[in-house]
Design a protein around this motif. Structure first.
Motif, mmCIF file in Angstrom:
data_model
loop_
_atom_site.group_PDB
_atom_site.id
_atom_site.type_symbol
_atom_site.label_atom_id
_atom_site.label_comp_id
_atom_site.label_asym_id
_atom_site.label_seq_id
_atom_site.Cartn_x
_atom_site.Cartn_y
_atom_site.Cartn_z
ATOM 1 N N ASN A 54 0.823 -1.217 0.000
ATOM 2 C CA ASN A 54 0.000 0.000 0.000
ATOM 3 C C ASN A 54 0.852 1.259 0.000
ATOM 4 O OD1 ASN A 54 -2.333 -1.476 0.024
ATOM 5 N ND2 ASN A 54 -2.610 -1.351 2.239
ATOM 6 N N MET A 55 2.124 1.112 0.319
ATOM 7 C CA MET A 55 3.033 2.259 0.354
ATOM 8 C C MET A 55 3.773 2.458 -0.972
ATOM 9 S SD MET A 55 2.529 3.728 3.126
ATOM 10 C CE MET A 55 3.827 4.923 2.968
ATOM 11 N N ASN A 56 3.315 1.789 -2.005
ATOM 12 C CA ASN A 56 3.960 1.862 -3.306
ATOM 13 C C ASN A 56 2.959 2.407 -4.328
ATOM 14 O OD1 ASN A 56 5.552 1.502 -5.554
ATOM 15 N ND2 ASN A 56 5.982 -0.655 -5.160
ATOM 16 N N ALA A 57 3.444 3.150 -5.304
ATOM 17 C CA ALA A 57 2.579 3.730 -6.333
ATOM 18 C C ALA A 57 2.880 3.190 -7.725
ATOM 19 C CB ALA A 57 2.715 5.246 -6.329
ATOM 20 N N GLU A 58 3.760 2.181 -7.816
ATOM 21 C CA GLU A 58 4.100 1.639 -9.132
ATOM 22 C C GLU A 58 2.950 0.765 -9.640
ATOM 23 O OE1 GLU A 58 8.476 0.673 -9.702
ATOM 24 O OE2 GLU A 58 8.252 0.645 -7.515
ATOM 25 N N GLU A 59 2.587 0.980 -10.903
ATOM 26 C CA GLU A 59 1.464 0.252 -11.477
ATOM 27 C C GLU A 59 1.578 0.256 -12.995
ATOM 28 O OE1 GLU A 59 -3.356 0.624 -11.027
ATOM 29 O OE2 GLU A 59 -2.064 1.084 -9.316
ATOM 30 N N LEU A 60 1.133 -0.830 -13.601
ATOM 31 C CA LEU A 60 1.138 -0.971 -15.059
ATOM 32 C C LEU A 60 -0.185 -1.575 -15.496
ATOM 33 C CD1 LEU A 60 2.447 -1.169 -17.922
ATOM 34 C CD2 LEU A 60 3.375 -3.363 -17.209
ATOM 35 N N ALA A 69 -6.150 9.787 -9.734
ATOM 36 C CA ALA A 69 -6.614 10.767 -8.747
ATOM 37 C C ALA A 69 -6.790 10.120 -7.374
ATOM 38 C CB ALA A 69 -7.926 11.396 -9.203
ATOM 39 N N THR A 70 -7.325 8.921 -7.342
ATOM 40 C CA THR A 70 -7.500 8.201 -6.077
ATOM 41 C C THR A 70 -6.154 7.923 -5.428
ATOM 42 O OG1 THR A 70 -9.540 7.171 -6.842
ATOM 43 C CG2 THR A 70 -8.406 6.074 -5.034
ATOM 44 N N GLN A 71 -5.186 7.489 -6.231
ATOM 45 C CA GLN A 71 -3.852 7.215 -5.710
ATOM 46 C C GLN A 71 -3.195 8.490 -5.180
ATOM 47 O OE1 GLN A 71 -3.797 4.055 -5.016
ATOM 48 N NE2 GLN A 71 -1.842 3.612 -5.985
ATOM 49 N N LYS A 72 -3.317 9.580 -5.924
ATOM 50 C CA LYS A 72 -2.731 10.847 -5.474
ATOM 51 C C LYS A 72 -3.353 11.276 -4.146
ATOM 52 C CE LYS A 72 -1.463 12.843 -9.933
ATOM 53 N NZ LYS A 72 -1.788 13.907 -10.910
ATOM 54 N N LYS A 73 -4.649 11.119 -4.039
ATOM 55 C CA LYS A 73 -5.353 11.492 -2.814
ATOM 56 C C LYS A 73 -4.879 10.643 -1.629
ATOM 57 C CE LYS A 73 -10.047 12.147 -1.092
ATOM 58 N NZ LYS A 73 -11.472 11.987 -1.409
ATOM 59 N N SER A 74 -4.662 9.354 -1.875
ATOM 60 C CA SER A 74 -4.258 8.482 -0.772
ATOM 61 C C SER A 74 -2.838 8.765 -0.291
ATOM 62 C CB SER A 74 -4.397 7.009 -1.162
ATOM 63 O OG SER A 74 -3.442 6.643 -2.123
ATOM 64 N N GLY A 129 0.076 14.405 1.383
ATOM 65 C CA GLY A 129 0.488 14.807 2.712
ATOM 66 C C GLY A 129 1.596 13.984 3.330
ATOM 67 N N TYR A 130 1.797 12.753 2.888
ATOM 68 C CA TYR A 130 2.867 11.960 3.506
ATOM 69 C C TYR A 130 3.693 11.160 2.501
ATOM 70 C CZ TYR A 130 0.158 7.657 2.977
ATOM 71 O OH TYR A 130 -0.525 6.593 2.460
ATOM 72 N N GLY A 131 3.208 10.926 1.319
ATOM 73 C CA GLY A 131 3.930 10.118 0.339
ATOM 74 C C GLY A 131 4.498 10.965 -0.779
ATOM 75 N N THR A 160 3.741 10.464 -4.684
ATOM 76 C CA THR A 160 3.033 11.537 -5.383
ATOM 77 C C THR A 160 3.832 12.016 -6.584
ATOM 78 O OG1 THR A 160 1.966 12.213 -3.319
ATOM 79 C CG2 THR A 160 1.981 13.821 -5.102
ATOM 80 N N ALA A 161 5.132 12.154 -6.417
ATOM 81 C CA ALA A 161 5.988 12.565 -7.531
ATOM 82 C C ALA A 161 5.941 11.533 -8.657
ATOM 83 C CB ALA A 161 7.419 12.759 -7.053
ATOM 84 N N MET A 162 5.932 10.253 -8.291
ATOM 85 C CA MET A 162 5.854 9.189 -9.288
ATOM 86 C C MET A 162 4.515 9.251 -10.033
ATOM 87 S SD MET A 162 6.292 5.084 -8.755
ATOM 88 C CE MET A 162 7.955 5.262 -8.128
#
Length: 163
Positions: A86-92, A115-120, A123-125, A129-131
């Motif tokens: 859940n602490m990762n934003a990598e997705e294909l 948008a959902t991922q950015k929202k989650s 403030g802390y990730g 968020t940059a990814m």
């Protein structure tokens, strides 16, 4: 008299400029929405080979429904690799559309996911968020690609080459 000639010249230049602009838009639109003859298996092979899947795992149909809200059977092909943590934003996500009507809905669905991922992560990730900010969404012809990774350009290049 000379003032009128200058005005006429500018009008002609503007007129031809608009004609060229219209031609460019029409021609680029024709190439942008052309369908690819590449099979889903070949496209998937090239795209997946270019991706670093270290922090991702392959999704089953149930996970695709959960994360994106659509039935995988409604497409000619679909593959999703999603974050192992859940602490990762990598997705294909790679999808071969069955028809043109699916294109707009696919773009909207992917945008909602981003948008959902950015929202989650807000403030802390910061890294996540940059990814997500540099992620790539490409819906072209009969294919859709979404890649959020450290090097999304590499996957996009593989997609472009296989298209």
């Amino acid at each position: 008299m000379k003032e009128n000639q200058n005005r006429i010249q500018w009008i002609l230049i503007l007129k031809w400029g608009l004609v060229l602009l219209c031609a460019f838009v029409i021609i680029s639109g024709a190439f942008t929405n052309r369908t690819s003859s590449t099979s889903f298996q070949d496209m998937r092979k090239q795209v997946v080979k270019a991706a670093d899947l270290t922090n991702m795992k392959k999704a089953d149909d149930q996970m695709i429904r959960r994360l994106y809200g659509f039935d995988p059977d409604s497409f000619d092909g679909i593959v999703l690799y999603y974050p192992k943590s859940n602490m990762n934003a990598e997705e294909l996500l790679l999808v071969k559309l069955k028809n043109e009507d699916q294109r707009d809905q696919m773009e909207k669905t992917i945008s909602n996911r981003v948008a959902t991922q950015k929202k989650s992560f807000k403030g802390y990730g910061a890294k996540q968020t940059a990814m997500l900010e540099k992620s790539i969404v490409e819906v072209r012809g009969n294919y859709a690609l979404y890649i959020s990774a450290k090097n999304p350009e590499k996957v996009k290049a593989a997609f472009d080459a296989a298209y």
